[in-house]
Design an enzyme around this catalytic site. Structure first.
Site, PDB file in Angstrom:
ATOM      1  N   ASP A 159       0.838  14.090  -2.466  1.00  0.00           N
ATOM      2  CA  ASP A 159       2.110  13.379  -2.531  1.00  0.00           C
ATOM      3  C   ASP A 159       3.193  14.406  -2.907  1.00  0.00           C
ATOM      4  O   ASP A 159       2.899  15.573  -3.211  1.00  0.00           O
ATOM      5  CB  ASP A 159       2.054  12.205  -3.514  1.00  0.00           C
TER       6      ASP A 159
HETATM    7  C1  BGC Z   1       5.970   8.840  -2.329  1.00  0.00           C
HETATM    8  C2  BGC Z   1       5.132   8.731  -1.062  1.00  0.00           C
HETATM    9  C3  BGC Z   1       5.914   9.199   0.133  1.00  0.00           C
HETATM   10  C4  BGC Z   1       6.406  10.607  -0.122  1.00  0.00           C
HETATM   11  C5  BGC Z   1       7.154  11.212   1.051  1.00  0.00           C
HETATM   12  C6  BGC Z   1       6.649  10.177  -2.456  1.00  0.00           C
HETATM   13  O1  BGC Z   1       7.574  10.183  -3.476  1.00  0.00           O
HETATM   14  O2  BGC Z   1       5.156   8.602  -3.445  1.00  0.00           O
HETATM   15  O3  BGC Z   1       4.693   7.411  -0.883  1.00  0.00           O
HETATM   16  O4  BGC Z   1       5.116   9.134   1.285  1.00  0.00           O
HETATM   17  O5  BGC Z   1       7.266  10.598  -1.251  1.00  0.00           O
HETATM   18  O6  BGC Z   1       8.390  10.670   1.225  1.00  0.00           O
END
Ligand code: BGC
Length: 762
Positions: free
Chosen positions: A286
């Site tokens: 993530d």
């Molecule tokens: C979130 C994810 C997301 C990623 C990319 C993160 O802050 O937890 O769910 O896919 O950002 O945008």
């Protein structure tokens, strides 16, 4: 490797890429990857593991600069959240024309509930209990996104959560592992289709692996801690369902598991994901999850990056820990070249499967982007799935459906708002294109109904709070007038009307990432508005926007009609009008329990019985498991949802009471639409295993059927049950069933079932 060689290789592949599942094609792919890896420098390999932020939106603190130069230098494996075909074409051109290895980029995005055409938030989609609609929503999202250069979505998000304080319950499918698993598979099928290299299918990414929804106190990014047995039986199944459905990628979660952050958790990423579940795609972190392990207390950037790679994590989102430290770790013997090669190979393989080596512009299609995005058919579908997601919580004296005549007072801070309709995570949406409740009602009412509008209140009467929830282009239009003046205006409209429609609830950014709330009731200023409206004596219909279960006992007791609409997406206003006027009969059912107050959280239907269960239907008993000040029951149970018509359930019939071995049991009920409207009902099957080697939940969802019945029609709804439906993970984490007695329950929600007892022996 020269460009010519790449082209020759690509041409060879073009001829032989009809069915990649057949082994000659796989062998061809492996040979291609071998050759590629042989040609690559270490730096280029590390570049493939790097997923910097592109710039359209950022969700964390880190920023990446000089993207174009980095791509030229072979230091970028992919980019994400760029919503512009032109930009994507340009970065892809730099990669395949100006970098030495000419390896195409993988382009990702949070295509979570639709792309340009936005469907309801996932919690809403899960409330349809309609797997065909679920799959189609992902299919359309893929069709639209792939026309504009996106070939990888960070969806489905399948985190089970039993804590509505956590803002991200809006992004998931609620509290149940069975429903969550079926939705998880359907989403993967919808995105990936049968052929990943087709120009309108995309790679899916199941997230957030794992247990992110169990954050302590419902506070985002917080610690999780749970027993393995709970993990296996209650939290892990939806992730595994995505793996079994062939999902191509997995995203790590921010939280720790057993004291080790998921992003460096070898047990999770290797023993479970790769060895037990057989996942062979790639794992992406993530957003800055590697870097955040410094704060978790796992070491400096070099150390945490090495830990992530060792755990079997392949791609580093945004933080650039892999890019900046793995060379050093390799030199110092802390990671091996084989580990780097393996991660790189997995990413290249995904690009190969997407067909990017054949044609890096396969997903950049100007023509398709003009004809296949935001089409009438897609918008029509958005309207249909939105209406199917609404849950009718209460409808006293059949206030709904509204008559197409007379005067409606439309009030509330969300009645005339377009930007909040798509809800959280709508990266590619043009907010001005969604329909407000006001527009939708006016369009449906035509000349037959007079609509008087007044705002009535703010979302929250607190400018600091308001500034926190008016971001990402979703303004709440804070009104600086005296709240009493706004209420007076709304009351004046109500007094002239036959019925009041109050569009109230949370604005979009009150749920979603980093939007935890400790108080999940309706903001006070909105409740004041409702009180004043009710005092007029006019019937009030509450159209409730929310990204989570809310605590609304006062509203449930006093407002005659409540329709929960989540965030319905692009066609919000039209879909709401369809249901309010009865063109569509509501059929959504809750995928998460609505508590009476936050003190009951976590509250979920599939809980254990305890040694001191409260006698059913009672409130307080000393020395039993309960509260002094509130009953154990939720406000609205899992699976709950009303209709304009009335469904009656006949007796539960079972084919046998004594079963053995691999027998099949049939459980059936006669379902009658006994009311005046055609409509759909979700018939739910629950099972309780009465005695186990470990304690078992009081009931577990094991099947459901959404059926449409004409007014007056009766249908027999039958479920086939086999020992497979009785299986669970025992103390040794073996998945099996145990002989004994079982309660088979069928009904319209988890708290309203008909039950029969059976015995099933080996
Ligand atoms: C979130 C994810 C997301 C990623 C990319 C993160 O802050 O937890 O769910 O896919 O950002 O945008």
């Amino acid at each position: 490797m020269s460009k010519l060689i790449i082209i020759l290789i690509s041409l060879t592949l073009l001829v032989s890429c009809h069915d990649r599942n057949k082994s000659p094609q796989n062998a061809e792919m492996e040979r291609f990857l071998d050759r590629l890896l042989k040609e690559m420098t270490l730096e280029e390999k590390l570049g493939q593991l790097n997923l910097p932020a592109a710039g359209d939106i950022t969700t964390g603190q880190a920023q990446s600069w000089g993207i174009a130069q980095k791509i030229r230098e072979g230091k970028v494996g992919g980019l994400f959240n760029i919503s512009s075909l032109e930009k994507i074409r340009e970065v892809q051109r730099i990669a395949v024309e100006e970098s030495r290895m000419k390896i195409p980029l993988i382009i990702g995005m949070d295509v979570i509930h639709g792309y340009r055409t936005v469907f309801p938030i996932p919690l809403g989609i899960s409330s349809t209990w309609d797997l065909e609609l679920v799959e189609k929503s992902a299919r359309i999202a893929a069709q639209e996104a792939t026309a504009e250069g996106i070939c990888w979505t960070f969806s489905p998000m399948v985190d089970i959560s039993r804590d509505p304080r956590w803002g991200r319950v809006s992004e998931g499918n609620g509290e149940d592992p069975y429903l969550g698993s079926r939705i998880s598979e359907a989403m993967v099928r919808g995105y990936q289709g049968d052929d990943l290299s087709a120009n309108n299918t995309m790679l899916a990414c199941v997230k957030h692996f794992a247990l992110y929804g169990a954050a302590e106190a419902g506070r985002d990014y917080n610690t999780t801690d749970m027993s393995r047995i709970r993990m296996y039986n209650e939290y892990l199944p939806p992730y595994q369902a995505a793996i079994d459905a062939g999902v191509g990628t997995v995203m790590t979660s921010f939280n720790e598991i057993d004291g080790i952050p998921a992003t460096a958790n070898k047990w999770l990423m290797t023993d479970l994901l790769r060895d037990q579940w057989g996942f062979d795609g790639f794992v992406v972190t993530d957003y800055t999850a590697i870097n955040e392990m410094i704060n978790h207390g796992m070491g400096d950037l070099q150390q945490v990056s090495a830990l992530a790679l060792q755990a079997n994590v392949d791609m580093d989102m945004v933080g650039e820990g892999f890019l900046s430290t793995l060379q050093k770790s390799l030199d110092e013997g802390k990671v091996t070249l084989a580990q780097i090669d393996q991660a790189c190979r997995r990413i290249l393989k995904a690009k190969y499967r997407l067909g990017l080596f054949e044609d890096p512009y396969r997903y950049c299609d100007e023509e398709r982007s003009k004809t296949e995005i935001f089409t009438d058919a897609h918008r029509q579908f958005a309207r249909e799935i939105a209406a199917s997601s609404f849950v009718l919580m209460k409808n006293e004296d059949s206030v709904l459906p509204l008559k197409k005549g007379g005067t409606i007072a439309l009030v509330g801070p969300l009645a005339d708002n377009t930007e909040n309709m798509p809800g959280t995570w709508s990266v590619a949406a043009d907010f001005s294109q969604s329909t407000s409740v006001r527009k939708g009602l006016e369009a449906a009412a035509g000349n037959d109904v007079k609509i008087l509008y007044a705002r009535g209140s703010n979302v929250v009467q607190d400018t600091l709070f308001d500034s926190r929830i008016s971001i990402f282009g979703k303004p709440t239009y804070y009104d600086t007038r005296d709240p009493a003046v706004m209420i007076r205006e709304a009351v004046a409209a109500a007094l002239k009307a036959d019925v009041v429609v109050a569009a109230v609830g949370e604005s979009a950014e009150m749920s979603g990432e980093a939007s935890s709330r400790s108080d999940i009731s309706l903001p006070e200023c909105q409740r004041d508005l409702l009180k004043a409206l009710l005092a007029t004596g006019k019937p009030v219909v509450m159209v409730l926007f929310s990204g989570r279960p809310l605590t609304i006992p006062w509203e449930a007791a006093h407002v005659p009609a409540i329709l929960t609409v989540w965030y319905p997406g692009t066609e919000a206003g039209h879909a709401i009008a369809d249901v309010l006027f009865g063109t569509v009969n509501p059929s959504g059912k809750l995928s998460a329990t609505w508590p009476q107050n936050v003190g009951q959280i976590p509250l979920f239907y599939n809980h254990k019985n305890t040694g001191r269960p409260l006698a059913p239907g009672t409130w307080f008993q000393k020395f039993q498991s309960n509260y002094l000040d509130i009953p154990n029951e939720p406000l609205f149970p899992f699976g709950y949802g009303l209709s304009y018509t009335t469904f009656t359930y006949g007796d539960l019939k079972i084919s046998k009471e004594q079963l053995s071995g691999e027998d099949t049991l049939t459980a059936s009920v006669d379902l009658t639409n006994a009311g005046p409207y055609d409509g759909a009902e979700v018939v739910q099957l629950y099972i309780r295993d009465l005695v186990g080697s470990v304690t078992r939940p009081v009931k577990e969802l094991k099947g459901f059927r959404k059926v449409f019945l004409k007014a007056g029609e009766t249908q027999t709804i039958a479920f086939k049950i086999t020992p497979e439906d009785l299986k669970f993970y025992n103390y040794d984490l073996e998945y099996d069933w145990e002989p004994g007695d079982f309660d088979i329950m069928v009904g319209s929600n988890s708290a309203d079932v008909k039950s029969a007892r059976i015995s099933w022996q080996r």
